[in-house]
Write a protein that holds these residues in place. Structure first.
Motif, PDB file in Angstrom:
ATOM      1  N   ASN A 109       0.835  -1.190   0.000  1.00 23.40           N
ATOM      2  CA  ASN A 109       0.000   0.000   0.000  1.00 23.40           C
ATOM      3  C   ASN A 109       0.876   1.249   0.000  1.00 23.40           C
ATOM      4  O   ASN A 109       0.692   2.171   0.793  1.00 23.40           O
ATOM      5  N   GLU A 110       1.831   1.237  -0.931  1.00 20.96           N
ATOM      6  CA  GLU A 110       2.863   2.268  -0.894  1.00 20.96           C
ATOM      7  C   GLU A 110       2.954   2.971  -2.234  1.00 20.96           C
ATOM      8  O   GLU A 110       2.941   2.338  -3.277  1.00 20.96           O
ATOM      9  N   THR A 111       3.037   4.285  -2.201  1.00 24.60           N
ATOM     10  CA  THR A 111       3.277   5.050  -3.415  1.00 24.60           C
ATOM     11  C   THR A 111       4.783   5.144  -3.611  1.00 24.60           C
ATOM     12  O   THR A 111       5.518   5.322  -2.649  1.00 24.60           O
ATOM     13  N   THR A 112       5.227   4.989  -4.872  1.00 27.19           N
ATOM     14  CA  THR A 112       6.672   4.979  -5.112  1.00 27.19           C
ATOM     15  C   THR A 112       7.087   6.180  -5.963  1.00 27.19           C
ATOM     16  O   THR A 112       6.328   6.616  -6.836  1.00 27.19           O
ATOM     17  N   PHE A 113       8.262   6.683  -5.696  1.00 27.10           N
ATOM     18  CA  PHE A 113       8.777   7.853  -6.409  1.00 27.10           C
ATOM     19  C   PHE A 113      10.099   7.470  -7.051  1.00 27.10           C
ATOM     20  O   PHE A 113      11.148   7.573  -6.422  1.00 27.10           O
TER      21      PHE A 113
END
Ligand code: C2O
Length: 455
Positions: A109-113
């Motif tokens: 549940n992680e947004t990645t950059f």
């Protein structure tokens, strides 16, 4: 909860940025192209019935009752819609890179950059076709645990020096160790989308898994060679699939092979650039057998005793390279063409060995686990060298085992990589299918030692 639709397109088109929001609720934005909506509807009707959240970002708003009927009818007619879409190979272009956006890992549940710096996108793009000069000998990629004496000393020094130099490059240099980890994350967490669409892309869980990583390793090694000033430098592999036990059958070769079970010591010197402090305690525990059977969901299982772990690994290897790998779909993973949505659920598309390969990631643990950070641990490249080696073995393990060379969506698919001179190179999947073209072959070790495992 279905994961077989495109979170980013929903997020972006609906103007929703909070990713967990998207996960927990079924979002419908009525400006979505019908294909997206259809895919979403097909996989999520049940979920939607329980939990519909209407986002109205369109000139009209449907009532939930009407939308439900609409979705169900779309789901029913999905095959018709899919049949109308002409298959076409996926090509990562400079625009794909320019339109990079934050990605998402549902598991965490992680947004990645992870997007590459835009400043590296202004140069030319040069086609790259691997070609080996027949006058030169093939380089041999070897089993790490079998290096000894002078060869081990030289390799250790070069590997560690290479990573020291790579880590020392500025973070915005595409050849830096930092950007090597990031580009793998961008390719693997939906930071890229198919051109002119919001359909996010992932090189995992499909028939791109092996070709993508072969190229990725190739350019990674090229960068190390350049930094070391040594074009013969060769990344060796972590031979964790060897099935040698403490009491090998009479007549079999044992020698160094058994050590392949353990985390390679060469990557475990805390004073060197090949080290990562961010691994599970397992990786620092001497003589602990790597467990190819760790399910992703139980990352913290205590390890099995030696013989049991080796037997379990043998079963995993036999299943994933023999029993469950009799076709190209089974071994390489699902077909993946223009218009296909990113699979966020690995089990829907991965090849038979890809799951076991994931076990190695989770067994090492720490940043080696999630795709967001796995290529930021140097052991990644020794692990994937072995994965790549298994791709070369697979066709030899039974009849009808070959790459999908009649499928143009595989053959003509394209990726982009920065080479050792920071030049962006365009590569085709079809050129990746032999290691000889790349100028190397794998040392024959105790290859396919698990082939006879009875099950
Ligand atoms: Cu791109 Cu082992 O992952």
């Amino acid at each position: 909860m279905s994961q077989d639709f495109d979170f980013r397109s929903l997020r972006k088109r609906c103007g929703v940025t909070e990713s967990s929001h998207v996960r927990e609720n079924f979002l419908i934005c009525s400006t979505l192209p019908s294909r997206h909506l259809a895919l979403a509807a097909r996989t999520s009707v049940q979920e939607a019935v329980k939990n519909i959240l209407m986002i109205s970002c369109s000139p009209y708003t449907m009532t939930s009752r009407r939308s439900l009927l609409f979705m169900v009818s779309l789901g029913v007619s999905l095959s018709l819609i899919v049949n109308c879409v002409q298959a076409e190979p996926i090509k990562y272009t400079v625009n794909t890179f320019k339109n990079c956006l934050p990605g998402f890992v549902p598991e965490l549940n992680e947004t990645t950059f992870c997007c590459p710096p835009q400043k590296n996108l202004n140069g030319p793009i040069v086609d790259f076709v691997p070609r080996h000069d027949p006058h030169k000998p093939l380089r041999i990629k070897k089993a790490l645990q079998c290096l000894s004496g002078e060869e081990l000393r030289t390799y250790t020094w070069k590997l560690q020096k290479g990573y020291e130099l790579m880590r020392a490059l500025p973070d915005d240099d595409p050849r830096s160790f930092y950007q090597q980890g990031k580009i793998h994350c961008a390719y693997g967490t939906g930071c890229f989308a198919q051109d002119s669409t919001n359909i996010t892309l992932d090189v995992h869980y499909s028939f791109f898994f092996y070709p993508f990583h072969r190229y990725f390793l190739y350019f990674h090694e090229k960068i190390l060679q350049k930094l070391l000033g040594d074009p013969s430098f060769t990344l060796h592999f972590w031979n964790y699939d060897n099935s040698i036990t403490t009491s090998p059958p009479a007549g079999s070769r044992d020698g160094c092979f058994k050590a392949g079970h353990f985390f390679p010591a060469i990557y475990n010197d805390p004073t060197k650039a090949t080290y990562s402090a961010n691994r599970s305690i397992r990786a620092y525990t001497p003589n602990l057998v790597t467990d190819l059977g760790i399910p992703v969901s139980t990352r913290n299982t205590t390890s099995l005793p030696f013989e049991e772990a080796v037997a379990r690994n043998r079963a995993v290897m036999h299943n994933s390279l023999i029993t469950n790998a009799t076709t190209s779909r089974a071994f390489l993973g699902r077909n993946y063409s223009v218009g296909d949505s990113q699979l966020l659920n690995p089990g829907l598309g991965d090849g038979s060995f890809e799951a076991a390969h994931a076990s190695v990631h989770w067994w090492v643990g720490g940043i080696m686990g999630p795709v967001t950070t796995s290529a930021s641990d140097p052991i990644f490249y020794a692990h994937h060298s072995n994965v790549d080696r298994l791709w070369t073995l697979w066709p030899k393990l039974g009849p009808n085992r070959h790459d999908p060379t009649s499928n143009l969506d595989w053959m003509d698919a394209e990726f982009l990589f920065w080479d050792e001179n920071k030049v962006l190179r365009r590569v085709k999947v079809k050129d990746s299918s032999t290691t000889e073209a790349f100028g190397f072959r794998y040392q024959e070790v105790n290859d396919a030692s698990w082939i006879q495992f009875p099950n």
